[in-house]
Design an enzyme around this catalytic site. Structure first.
Site, PDB file in Angstrom:
ATOM      1  NE  ARG A 123      -2.169  -2.121   2.793  1.00 23.78           N
ATOM      2  CZ  ARG A 123      -2.201  -3.408   2.378  1.00 23.78           C
ATOM      3  NH1 ARG A 123      -2.766  -3.775   1.517  1.00 23.78           N
ATOM      4  NH2 ARG A 123      -1.363  -4.390   3.140  1.00 23.78           N
ATOM      5  NE  ARG A 172       6.214  -0.251   5.085  1.00 19.13           N
ATOM      6  CZ  ARG A 172       5.008  -0.268   5.835  1.00 19.13           C
ATOM      7  NH1 ARG A 172       4.122   0.653   5.878  1.00 19.13           N
ATOM      8  NH2 ARG A 172       4.704  -1.546   6.267  1.00 19.13           N
ATOM      9  CG  HIS A 199       1.608   4.314   9.556  1.00 15.99           C
ATOM     10  ND1 HIS A 199       1.756   4.781   8.303  1.00 15.99           N
ATOM     11  CD2 HIS A 199       0.959   2.850   8.940  1.00 15.99           C
ATOM     12  CE1 HIS A 199       1.773   4.195   7.399  1.00 15.99           C
ATOM     13  NE2 HIS A 199       1.265   3.131   7.559  1.00 15.99           N
ATOM     14  CD  GLN A 202      -3.491   3.296   7.220  1.00 15.44           C
ATOM     15  OE1 GLN A 202      -2.920   2.532   6.666  1.00 15.44           O
ATOM     16  NE2 GLN A 202      -4.969   3.329   7.025  1.00 15.44           N
ATOM     17  CG  ASP A 291      -2.421  -2.847  12.753  1.00 18.72           C
ATOM     18  OD1 ASP A 291      -2.371  -3.465  11.650  1.00 18.72           O
ATOM     19  OD2 ASP A 291      -1.385  -2.026  12.964  1.00 18.72           O
ATOM     20  CB  SER A 295       3.854  -4.737  13.841  1.00 22.56           C
ATOM     21  OG  SER A 295       2.455  -4.411  14.229  1.00 22.56           O
ATOM     22  CB  CYS A 331      -4.196   0.163   9.240  1.00 22.99           C
ATOM     23  SG  CYS A 331      -3.355  -0.801  10.161  1.00 22.99           S
ATOM     24  CG  LEU A 332      -6.352  -3.474   4.743  1.00 23.06           C
ATOM     25  CD1 LEU A 332      -6.840  -3.234   3.363  1.00 23.06           C
ATOM     26  CD2 LEU A 332      -7.026  -4.740   5.219  1.00 23.06           C
ATOM     27  NE  ARG A 359      -1.256   5.022   3.792  1.00 21.21           N
ATOM     28  CZ  ARG A 359      -0.472   4.131   3.707  1.00 21.21           C
ATOM     29  NH1 ARG A 359      -0.529   2.904   4.335  1.00 21.21           N
ATOM     30  NH2 ARG A 359       0.978   4.242   3.463  1.00 21.21           N
TER      31      ARG A 359
END
Length: 373
Positions: A123, A172, A199, A202, A291, A295, A331-332, A359
């Site tokens: 994304r 990122r 983030h 987002q 979420d 992560s 947020c995928l 986004r």
């Protein structure tokens, strides 16, 4: 009498070139001192010079180039409410323009953006690269093995080099200090595409999505269920600027950063709650948000976290408690069957895919803002 020296800046349609003007005299440039091989370059190049005495202090910039009014987008709380809402309004405007099929709006024509990815992402890459292209610019992808920032080359050196090639940088990364260092040493705007701490892009997309579906952000109740991670930190930073009710429901020991919670609460702008009871938290929610529980960089903890996070999965039962007006957001990428059930993602009140699309539109508006166009 102090000796006079000069520094001339040549600005083409793409990038500035700075050289000393050895034939500077009395505040003017002798025409014979500068020549161009290409008539086109001569037509499209602006020359400006600044005289200074030999006793003038050197530039205080870290790389010899004054930063001026450079704007970065590192944390939502770096901006006031009016600016955040202005960016969101611009996102709505530019989105409508792109949706109409009109491609005449090209504010980034002739501009380039370097995209640094220490963490891969579908994304983030596609939304930034496509958005920058649709507005006339060219984006350059730099993957984890292209730079190895902080290993093969120091972050401050990467910033100094890339900002001389490009008009804007997006990164990122894992460590939040990396984005801070990029911004410190870069002479062009830096956008935070994600760090382990926050983030912001987002959450700007999320805010845009809420405005589109509910009609407003102010006064809504947003309930996040899961790990108190970088997404939560960004929601808290937004809540310190724009008034709404934010609740984070997470297992004990997985609460968000205390300093960030304190900052949001002390701002006195929004109602902030941190709880360990998801069922109580989601009552009367306008948005229920989730979420992944583990992560990137935490996958070795995934099995342990699945045990600890039992009871925090967003399923049809939890959405029923939230009420019929509640939208589901994520947020995928999502791990279906883990933090959220398949039926919730596919339900009519799920807005995860408009959220993902936004986004690009939110980031376009952010880039327009930091570039001042």
């Amino acid at each position: 009498m102090a000796a006079i020296s000069a520094h001339c800046t040549f600005r083409s349609h793409q990038s500035p070139l700075s050289v000393p003007a050895s034939s500077f005299y009395g505040g003017t440039i002798r025409s014979s001192s500068i020549s161009f091989a290409s008539p086109l370059l001569a037509r499209r190049t602006h020359i400006s010079c600044q005289a200074s005495s030999a006793t003038s202090p050197p530039s205080s910039s870290v790389n010899g180039t004054a930063k001026g009014e450079k704007k970065d987008f590192l944390h939502i709380s770096d901006f006031d409410k009016a600016t955040i809402l202005k960016i969101l309004d611009r996102a709505v405007e530019v989105k409508a323009h792109l949706k109409s099929g009109d491609r005449s709006f090209a504010p980034f024509k002739g501009k380039t953006m370097a995209m640094i990815f220490a963490k891969p992402s579908m994304r983030t890459r596609v939304s930034f690269e496509t958005g920058f292209f649709l507005l006339g610019g060219h984006a350059i992808y730099l993957g984890p093995n292209d730079i190895q920032m902080g290993k093969r080359e120091e972050t401050r050196d990467v910033a100094r080099v890339l900002s001389r090639y490009n008009d804007i940088l997006m990164a990122r990364v894992f460590a939040h200090q990396d984005i801070l260092d990029l911004a410190k040493y870069s002479t062009v705007p830096v956008i935070n595409g994600l760090t382990d701490y926050n983030h912001p892009c987002q959450i700007m997309a999320d805010a845009l999505t809420i405005i589109e579906h509910i009609g407003r952000l102010e006064g809504t109740k947003v309930v996040y269920v899961g790990d108190g991670n970088n997404i939560v930190h960004s929601w808290l930073l937004l809540a310190s600027v724009v008034p709404f009710h934010f609740v984070c429901a997470c297992p004990k020991g997985f609460e968000p950063d205390k300093e960030t919670v304190d900052k949001a609460q002390k701002a006195g702008i929004s109602k902030i709650e941190i709880t360990n009871d998801p069922k109580e938290a989601v009552k009367d929610a306008d948005v229920v948000y989730s979420d992944v529980w583990a992560s990137m960089g935490q996958k070795e903890e995934a099995a342990y976290r699945r045990q600890v996070f039992q009871g925090f999965q967003i399923d049809e039962g939890l959405m029923k408690i939230a009420g019929p007006k509640a939208y589901f957001m994520h947020c995928l990428p999502a791990e279906r069957g883990v933090e959220v059930t398949d039926s919730v993602i596919e339900a009519p009140n799920s807005i995860v895919f408009p959220q993902a699309e936004n986004r690009m539109h939110a980031q376009n508006a952010i880039m327009l803002h930091v570039l001042g166009v």
